[in-house]
Write a protein that holds these residues in place. Structure first.
Motif, PDB file in Angstrom:
ATOM      1  N   ARG A   1     107.819 -22.643 -29.936  1.00  0.00           N
ATOM      2  CA  ARG A   1     107.542 -23.972 -30.485  1.00  0.00           C
ATOM      3  C   ARG A   1     107.284 -24.991 -29.377  1.00  0.00           C
ATOM      4  NH1 ARG A   1     111.915 -25.640 -32.508  1.00  0.00           N
ATOM      5  NH2 ARG A   1     113.252 -23.810 -32.666  1.00  0.00           N
ATOM      6  N   GLU A   2     108.035 -24.874 -28.275  1.00  0.00           N
ATOM      7  CA  GLU A   2     107.822 -25.790 -27.155  1.00  0.00           C
ATOM      8  C   GLU A   2     106.457 -25.555 -26.514  1.00  0.00           C
ATOM      9  OE1 GLU A   2     111.133 -25.013 -24.648  1.00  0.00           O
ATOM     10  OE2 GLU A   2     112.528 -26.276 -25.786  1.00  0.00           O
ATOM     11  N   LEU A   3     106.088 -24.283 -26.350  1.00  0.00           N
ATOM     12  CA  LEU A   3     104.777 -23.967 -25.778  1.00  0.00           C
ATOM     13  C   LEU A   3     103.652 -24.444 -26.688  1.00  0.00           C
ATOM     14  CD1 LEU A   3     105.470 -20.387 -24.376  1.00  0.00           C
ATOM     15  CD2 LEU A   3     104.988 -22.440 -23.044  1.00  0.00           C
ATOM     16  N   LYS A   4     103.825 -24.264 -28.004  1.00  0.00           N
ATOM     17  CA  LYS A   4     102.803 -24.708 -28.952  1.00  0.00           C
ATOM     18  C   LYS A   4     102.606 -26.215 -28.869  1.00  0.00           C
ATOM     19  CE  LYS A   4     101.592 -24.546 -33.851  1.00  0.00           C
ATOM     20  NZ  LYS A   4     102.015 -24.093 -35.200  1.00  0.00           N
ATOM     21  N   ALA A   5     103.719 -26.943 -28.774  1.00  0.00           N
ATOM     22  CA  ALA A   5     103.621 -28.400 -28.658  1.00  0.00           C
ATOM     23  C   ALA A   5     102.923 -28.800 -27.366  1.00  0.00           C
ATOM     24  CB  ALA A   5     105.021 -29.011 -28.726  1.00  0.00           C
ATOM     25  N   GLU A   6     103.218 -28.084 -26.272  1.00  0.00           N
ATOM     26  CA  GLU A   6     102.580 -28.390 -24.992  1.00  0.00           C
ATOM     27  C   GLU A   6     101.082 -28.102 -25.042  1.00  0.00           C
ATOM     28  OE1 GLU A   6     102.351 -29.586 -20.973  1.00  0.00           O
ATOM     29  OE2 GLU A   6     103.809 -29.900 -22.586  1.00  0.00           O
ATOM     30  N   VAL A   7     100.692 -26.984 -25.679  1.00  0.00           N
ATOM     31  CA  VAL A   7      99.266 -26.657 -25.807  1.00  0.00           C
ATOM     32  C   VAL A   7      98.543 -27.713 -26.626  1.00  0.00           C
ATOM     33  CG1 VAL A   7      97.646 -25.014 -26.830  1.00  0.00           C
ATOM     34  CG2 VAL A   7      99.561 -24.173 -25.481  1.00  0.00           C
TER      35      VAL A   7
ATOM     36  N   GLY B   1      94.813 -32.249 -26.850  1.00  0.00           N
ATOM     37  CA  GLY B   1      94.527 -33.643 -27.179  1.00  0.00           C
ATOM     38  C   GLY B   1      94.037 -34.419 -25.976  1.00  0.00           C
ATOM     39  N   GLU B   2      94.673 -34.201 -24.822  1.00  0.00           N
ATOM     40  CA  GLU B   2      94.228 -34.889 -23.611  1.00  0.00           C
ATOM     41  C   GLU B   2      92.821 -34.452 -23.217  1.00  0.00           C
ATOM     42  OE1 GLU B   2      97.068 -34.222 -20.569  1.00  0.00           O
ATOM     43  OE2 GLU B   2      98.607 -35.514 -21.468  1.00  0.00           O
ATOM     44  N   LEU B   3      92.532 -33.144 -23.364  1.00  0.00           N
ATOM     45  CA  LEU B   3      91.210 -32.639 -23.029  1.00  0.00           C
ATOM     46  C   LEU B   3      90.143 -33.226 -23.938  1.00  0.00           C
ATOM     47  CD1 LEU B   3      89.527 -30.715 -21.299  1.00  0.00           C
ATOM     48  CD2 LEU B   3      90.029 -28.901 -22.961  1.00  0.00           C
ATOM     49  N   GLN B   4      90.447 -33.315 -25.230  1.00  0.00           N
ATOM     50  CA  GLN B   4      89.486 -33.891 -26.172  1.00  0.00           C
ATOM     51  C   GLN B   4      89.230 -35.363 -25.861  1.00  0.00           C
ATOM     52  OE1 GLN B   4      91.126 -33.124 -30.025  1.00  0.00           O
ATOM     53  NE2 GLN B   4      90.542 -30.943 -30.016  1.00  0.00           N
ATOM     54  N   ARG B   5      90.313 -36.092 -25.546  1.00  0.00           N
ATOM     55  CA  ARG B   5      90.132 -37.508 -25.199  1.00  0.00           C
ATOM     56  C   ARG B   5      89.304 -37.657 -23.934  1.00  0.00           C
ATOM     57  NH1 ARG B   5      95.500 -37.696 -27.031  1.00  0.00           N
ATOM     58  NH2 ARG B   5      96.295 -37.502 -24.882  1.00  0.00           N
TER      59      ARG B   5
END
Length: 227
Positions: free
Chosen positions: A199-205, A210-214
């Motif tokens: 779950r932590e890895l999924k949140a980090e991905v 999101g940062e990449l899309q922005r």
């Protein structure tokens, strides 16, 4: 001899609620057959009929799936329930009123001579798949959890679990944060830890995406303005 056989039969009724009659116990309980065969083999072993004793023990092993070395010393009212795969070594000593379940190994850890197998105290309960390896004592009234691997001495009145086995209760007092008689499940603990990490890895991905899309969106806007 007959008094000993009666006490062995009574041990079955004391420990197995499924036992219905003496006839059924005598003719269908392989654990009882293994104990009786061992008493014969042990008598032969003590009188130096070593090869004959091993033949008797091997016949018993073939018939019951339970291997008890003729040299092992077994106390009164040993109960082996669903005993397939039980192994008891040559220098093992077992006290009175002990209960063993399937897959239990009371073994040695090396090729040394002399006492190399465990000593089991009185009124000890050993659950399925437990491995007790080495020359040390399991104290009276102790309980060994399923699939535990015990490599060192266990004090009386203790409950041990896990690999490497650890004491979680002594003299009725919990030594950990467990609730009363609940035993820890290493598999569940591992799965819970993995689930948390996933779950932590999924949140980090998701954050990085999101940062990449922005970032890509900003570049696109800059290119369109330049054109």
């Amino acid at each position: 001899m007959f008094r000993s056989m009666r006490s062995d039969i009574q041990a079955v009724f004391d420990n197995d609620p499924a036992a219905r009659s003496v006839f059924e116990v005598v003719f269908t309980y392989s654990g009882l057959h293994a104990v009786w065969a061992h008493r014969v083999a042990h008598w032969l072993f003590r009188h130096k009929w070593l090869t004959v004793a091993r033949i008797v023990s091997q016949i018993s092993r073939f018939m019951t799936g339970i291997e008890i070395h003729p040299g092992a010393r077994i106390g009164k009212r040993l109960f082996i329930d669903h005993g397939m795969g039980v192994v008891i070594g040559e220098t093992c000593e077992i006290g009175d009123d002990v209960v063993l379940y399937q897959g239990v190994t009371l073994g040695g850890n090396g090729k040394e001579k002399g006492k190399r197998h465990p000593t089991i105290g009185n009124n000890v309960f050993i659950s399925s798949g437990a491995k007790i390896i080495g020359s040390f004592r399991i104290g009276d009234n102790s309980k060994i959890g399923a699939n535990a691997v015990v490599l060192s001495e266990v004090p009386p009145n203790s409950t041990v679990v896990g690999y490497k086995a650890r004491i979680v209760k002594r003299d009725g007092v919990s030594l950990s944060k467990l609730d009363n008689d609940k035993l820890p499940d290493p598999l569940i603990e591992t799965l819970n830890s993995m689930d948390k990490q996933i779950r932590e890895l999924k949140a980090e991905v998701e954050r990085l995406q999101g940062e990449l899309q922005r970032s890509n969106g900003g570049i696109g806007q800059y290119e369109s303005k330049s054109v």
